[in-house]
Design a protein around this motif. Structure first.
Motif, PDB file in Angstrom:
ATOM      1  N   THR A  50       0.845  -1.190   0.000  1.00  0.00           N
ATOM      2  CA  THR A  50       0.000   0.000   0.000  1.00  0.00           C
ATOM      3  C   THR A  50       0.876   1.235   0.000  1.00  0.00           C
ATOM      4  O   THR A  50       2.045   1.193   0.374  1.00  0.00           O
ATOM      5  CB  THR A  50      -0.981  -0.014   1.192  1.00  0.00           C
ATOM      6  N   THR A  94      -5.693  -8.507   2.169  1.00  0.00           N
ATOM      7  CA  THR A  94      -4.836  -8.485   0.981  1.00  0.00           C
ATOM      8  C   THR A  94      -5.650  -8.123  -0.257  1.00  0.00           C
ATOM      9  O   THR A  94      -5.230  -7.289  -1.075  1.00  0.00           O
ATOM     10  CB  THR A  94      -4.158  -9.865   0.798  1.00  0.00           C
ATOM     11  N   MET A  95      -6.832  -8.722  -0.393  1.00  0.00           N
ATOM     12  CA  MET A  95      -7.699  -8.429  -1.552  1.00  0.00           C
ATOM     13  C   MET A  95      -8.121  -6.971  -1.602  1.00  0.00           C
ATOM     14  O   MET A  95      -8.353  -6.423  -2.676  1.00  0.00           O
ATOM     15  CB  MET A  95      -8.992  -9.245  -1.478  1.00  0.00           C
ATOM     16  N   LEU A  96      -8.336  -6.363  -0.422  1.00  0.00           N
ATOM     17  CA  LEU A  96      -8.856  -4.990  -0.357  1.00  0.00           C
ATOM     18  C   LEU A  96      -7.755  -3.943  -0.499  1.00  0.00           C
ATOM     19  O   LEU A  96      -8.049  -2.746  -0.591  1.00  0.00           O
ATOM     20  CB  LEU A  96      -9.626  -4.777   0.945  1.00  0.00           C
ATOM     21  N   THR A  97      -6.512  -4.376  -0.442  1.00  0.00           N
ATOM     22  CA  THR A  97      -5.409  -3.442  -0.737  1.00  0.00           C
ATOM     23  C   THR A  97      -4.770  -3.943  -2.044  1.00  0.00           C
ATOM     24  O   THR A  97      -5.492  -4.301  -2.951  1.00  0.00           O
ATOM     25  CB  THR A  97      -4.446  -3.351   0.466  1.00  0.00           C
ATOM     26  N   GLN A  98      -3.442  -3.965  -2.177  1.00  0.00           N
ATOM     27  CA  GLN A  98      -2.843  -4.370  -3.452  1.00  0.00           C
ATOM     28  C   GLN A  98      -1.762  -5.431  -3.271  1.00  0.00           C
ATOM     29  O   GLN A  98      -1.006  -5.381  -2.304  1.00  0.00           O
ATOM     30  CB  GLN A  98      -2.183  -3.160  -4.148  1.00  0.00           C
ATOM     31  N   SER A  99      -1.670  -6.331  -4.257  1.00  0.00           N
ATOM     32  CA  SER A  99      -0.518  -7.238  -4.310  1.00  0.00           C
ATOM     33  C   SER A  99       0.586  -6.645  -5.177  1.00  0.00           C
ATOM     34  O   SER A  99       1.729  -7.065  -5.093  1.00  0.00           O
ATOM     35  CB  SER A  99      -0.924  -8.605  -4.853  1.00  0.00           C
ATOM     36  N   LEU A 101       2.108  -2.886  -7.337  1.00  0.00           N
ATOM     37  CA  LEU A 101       2.077  -1.447  -7.597  1.00  0.00           C
ATOM     38  C   LEU A 101       2.970  -1.164  -8.795  1.00  0.00           C
ATOM     39  O   LEU A 101       4.093  -1.678  -8.847  1.00  0.00           O
ATOM     40  CB  LEU A 101       2.638  -0.656  -6.403  1.00  0.00           C
TER      41      LEU A 101
END
Lengths: 139, 139, 139
Positions: A50, A94-99, A101
């Motif tokens: 994030t 994890t799904m609601l943020t990012q794996s 960038l």
């Protein structure tokens, strides 16, 4: 046009935001690529990436509290609890943020804003060995 | 293979979705790159990027209302309130959407679906000057 | 340095996670590109992409239940219901996950972790024809 890849390793300290901006910037600088596209990938399913405010430490506390409310632990809420009550909430956070960038690199550095820092967001209670895969394409 | 970079500036009008598809498509067209990868980066921590339905205006109202419920303002909920009650919710809403988007460019345009529009999602009450960094790699 | 593009088509089976890792890996292999950057783009506004635990099927059930709580259906909650009660929740679930993923390719494969699978996350009740646009840049 050329590309470089790298892996960074970290030891997380339980749930929370771990700052990773400094080693990422340092690696970009070492490649000598001044314009391009930087991609970070987190190859785990219970921590994520994030970008957040890097100044006031209370931001990181508020984030921790908010995510406990948003994705609560609770044995009645989930079936998948193989690794404990923080297992399934970790996947959901994890799904609601990012794996991953992807950030443009301009004049030798990722074009982060003044207040933006890159963080590995650990969602498990127990410290873990974590990696971030880096890829940089440019010239 | 070559790359181009650019910065777009916007004036936001308080909380809500600001459409940015048109100037993004226009810049891609001007580069003359027909196949490649377009990356947008939002260098702020209290607004973000999102892709959404571009037809019915009530979608944007529903999104606004939903995010007020999902990440409420409230002085008992957060410690970090340096810039007011919308400060910390703005950071959290940014984390739950995106700071960056990477979209394949095919036949001279980003491969957005018919109903997809790109929006800058302003999370602060007061209008702000906002920027989006653009990077395009291709040929 | 070269680039390849492709489109994959899927038939979704109503709400839930549809695994797409296998055809994505197969296409990457066929391009012969061993180091590079893979981008997936989902050109729809009521389904999305996510990376999740690929082992225990109960994870996918828990995700389904969690998203019903996080973004509930309900005729009092939304104005936009042109296509039914799952219409606006589908847009919101898309915003809270991803429309695109960019993953470094190293040694001929996307650098997914052992437990990571790529999924198309269908948010509509009724089966739909869905596409994913693929772009790979590298050598």
């Amino acid at each position: 046009m050329r590309q470089e890849t790298h892996r960074l390793s970290f030891r997380s300290h339980g749930k929370g935001l771990l700052p990773v901006t400094r080693p990422v910037l340092e690696w970009v600088r070492q490649t000598g690529i001044s314009t391009g596209l930087l991609t970070l990938w987190c190859p785990h399913t219970s921590c994520s990436l994030t970008v957040q405010e890097n100044a006031d430490p209370s931001v990181r506390e508020d984030i921790a509290h908010y995510f406990e409310r948003l994705v609560p632990e609770g044995k009645d809420l989930y079936r998948h609890m193989d690794e404990g009550p923080d297992d399934m909430p970790a996947h959901l956070r994890t799904m609601l943020t990012q794996s991953g960038l992807s950030i443009p690199v301009v004049e030798g550095a990722p074009s982060l804003g003044v207040w933006q820092g890159i963080y590995l967001f650990e969602h498990r209670r127990v410290p873990h060995h974590r990696e971030i895969v880096l890829h940089l394409l440019g010239e």
